[in-house]
Design a protein around this motif. Sequence first.
Motif, PDB file in Angstrom:
ATOM      1  N   HIS A  87     -19.439 -78.654 -16.236  1.00  0.00           N
ATOM      2  CA  HIS A  87     -18.583 -79.198 -14.967  1.00  0.00           C
ATOM      3  C   HIS A  87     -18.406 -78.057 -14.168  1.00  0.00           C
ATOM      4  N   PRO A  88     -17.935 -76.770 -14.434  1.00  0.00           N
ATOM      5  CA  PRO A  88     -17.955 -75.542 -13.495  1.00  0.00           C
ATOM      6  C   PRO A  88     -19.202 -75.057 -12.913  1.00  0.00           C
ATOM      7  N   ARG A  91     -22.870 -78.398  -8.785  1.00  0.00           N
ATOM      8  CA  ARG A  91     -22.674 -78.334  -7.458  1.00  0.00           C
ATOM      9  C   ARG A  91     -23.502 -79.674  -6.721  1.00  0.00           C
ATOM     10  N   ASN A 215     -16.569 -81.457   1.816  1.00  0.00           N
ATOM     11  CA  ASN A 215     -16.909 -80.193   1.063  1.00  0.00           C
ATOM     12  C   ASN A 215     -15.957 -80.027  -0.290  1.00  0.00           C
ATOM     13  N   GLY A 216     -15.111 -81.348  -0.755  1.00  0.00           N
ATOM     14  CA  GLY A 216     -14.658 -81.360  -1.893  1.00  0.00           C
ATOM     15  C   GLY A 216     -15.161 -81.344  -3.083  1.00  0.00           C
ATOM     16  N   PRO A 217     -14.559 -80.901  -4.226  1.00  0.00           N
ATOM     17  CA  PRO A 217     -15.143 -80.861  -5.484  1.00  0.00           C
ATOM     18  C   PRO A 217     -15.782 -82.217  -6.113  1.00  0.00           C
ATOM     19  N   SER A 218     -15.433 -83.487  -5.670  1.00  0.00           N
ATOM     20  CA  SER A 218     -15.696 -84.576  -6.161  1.00  0.00           C
ATOM     21  C   SER A 218     -17.181 -85.155  -5.532  1.00  0.00           C
ATOM     22  N   LYS A 245     -22.358 -77.704   2.128  1.00  0.00           N
ATOM     23  CA  LYS A 245     -21.641 -76.864   0.877  1.00  0.00           C
ATOM     24  C   LYS A 245     -22.757 -76.629   0.155  1.00  0.00           C
TER      25      LYS A 245
END
Length: 474
Positions: A87-88, A91, A215-218, A245
């Motif tokens: 997960h980290p 992208r 640009n959110g993480p989801s 992004k």
Amino acid sequence: MPSTKEMILLTNPETGYEKAHRQAEQIFREVFSARGMNVREGQIRLCHAMLDTLFGRDVALCDAGVGLGKTYAYLVACILWKLQKPHPMQRPVVISTASITLQNAILEEYIPFLSDALIQNGYIREPICAVLRKGKERFVCDVRLLIRQKQITARGKRFRKRATALQEARQCLDLDRLPNLPRHERRLICVPSRCGRSCIAHTDCRYRQYLKASNGPSVTIQVCNHNYLLADAAHRKNGWTPLLKDYQALVIDEAHKLPETVRQMNTRRICSAELLAYEKLLTAGHCGLSAQKLRAVTREFLAAFAPSKTKAERAIPLKQTKAGTAALQHLDKAIGEILKQRPEAMPRGLRGKLSAVQQLAELREWANCNGYCIVGQSCECTKDNSFWRPGLFSMLRAVRRGDVDTVAVTRLSRFARKKGKLSKILVKLQASDVTLITTDVSLRYQLYLYGLDCVIADCPKGRNRCAGIHTADA
């Protein structure tokens, strides 16, 4: 006691690469077929090829025919590849297309269908989050919209239709989804090129909220067009803030249109009317000496590249002359001297236009160094406010006389847009045994679109060549 299959999984754990390929087979053969889709072996092979490329961090060039299902192939490959990454390290994936129709289809049809199918079969837990990225001029500015609404309201009932169209913009941020809004109004209410934090509506701005969500993480997939992708690449190259992004994979759909987009974004055109207009701008800006310099070199340039007037002159191929080379050199030198002036001493906006003129001399010098002989030109005819294009006819005459053995053109539509006329031109080239070069789009692909692929149907595999006409893609 565990079964034999479970024992094998315990002793030989499945890698992420193997799992992704196994899941791809299940999705296309079982999940999609249960939803009424046909199993297409070419689509499955394309998905496996995309997975190999993504896991190997490689580049793949895939030529997929119409109806193969390439969109689902690369979407499934990208989703399965992302599922195998920690997960980290996840992208977004960028998908670049050339048409708005395909962009809307990906966001409104393909991704919702794929997301629902994968959730129901336990491959993913949450819906696939995809966003459309495009230029700020395609979005509504709340402040400019409010100002424009007040102006239209003050004009009375005659502008009720326009007021209604502007009211719809209060509910929709995307200007492309407002077909009833005139183009003039779009320019007045779109987000300006410079939109800073000093705006009074910065905190509640819908466009800023859209950028934050994009640009959110989801976000899993970013969809854009070729122009936006190239603009993002230019921003990254110059050290500016990226438009997209940071992404870990790029899929370019309709890649045959990418060279044309590059040329549109990086080429400049100049004509005699623009040179004369620049001279008037310099005069109006009290730059008398600069205007005199530009006037002198413009006259020399027009004299060296004047359009042919008689039929006999048009039949003569245009070749590199000492007068033409000298005129371009003098034009380039004069513009360079004008540009050395202080910015405040030159009319606003003229500096960039004059810089574009300098590229004309470089283009001519490149053609001369590579040994190209120009057999025709398309030149402005200022007398009748029309364009004189004897280039095609001069080329055909030169081919018929046997003066040339190679013809280079950007795309077949420069010859003719209608299939019948284009077929006649290709037949003439074939009869003269010349080499045809297309610089923008693959010649085979263009012949296929026009339904003229039978012209090179007898070509041996791996060679872009056939009897009578030799084809090559520059």
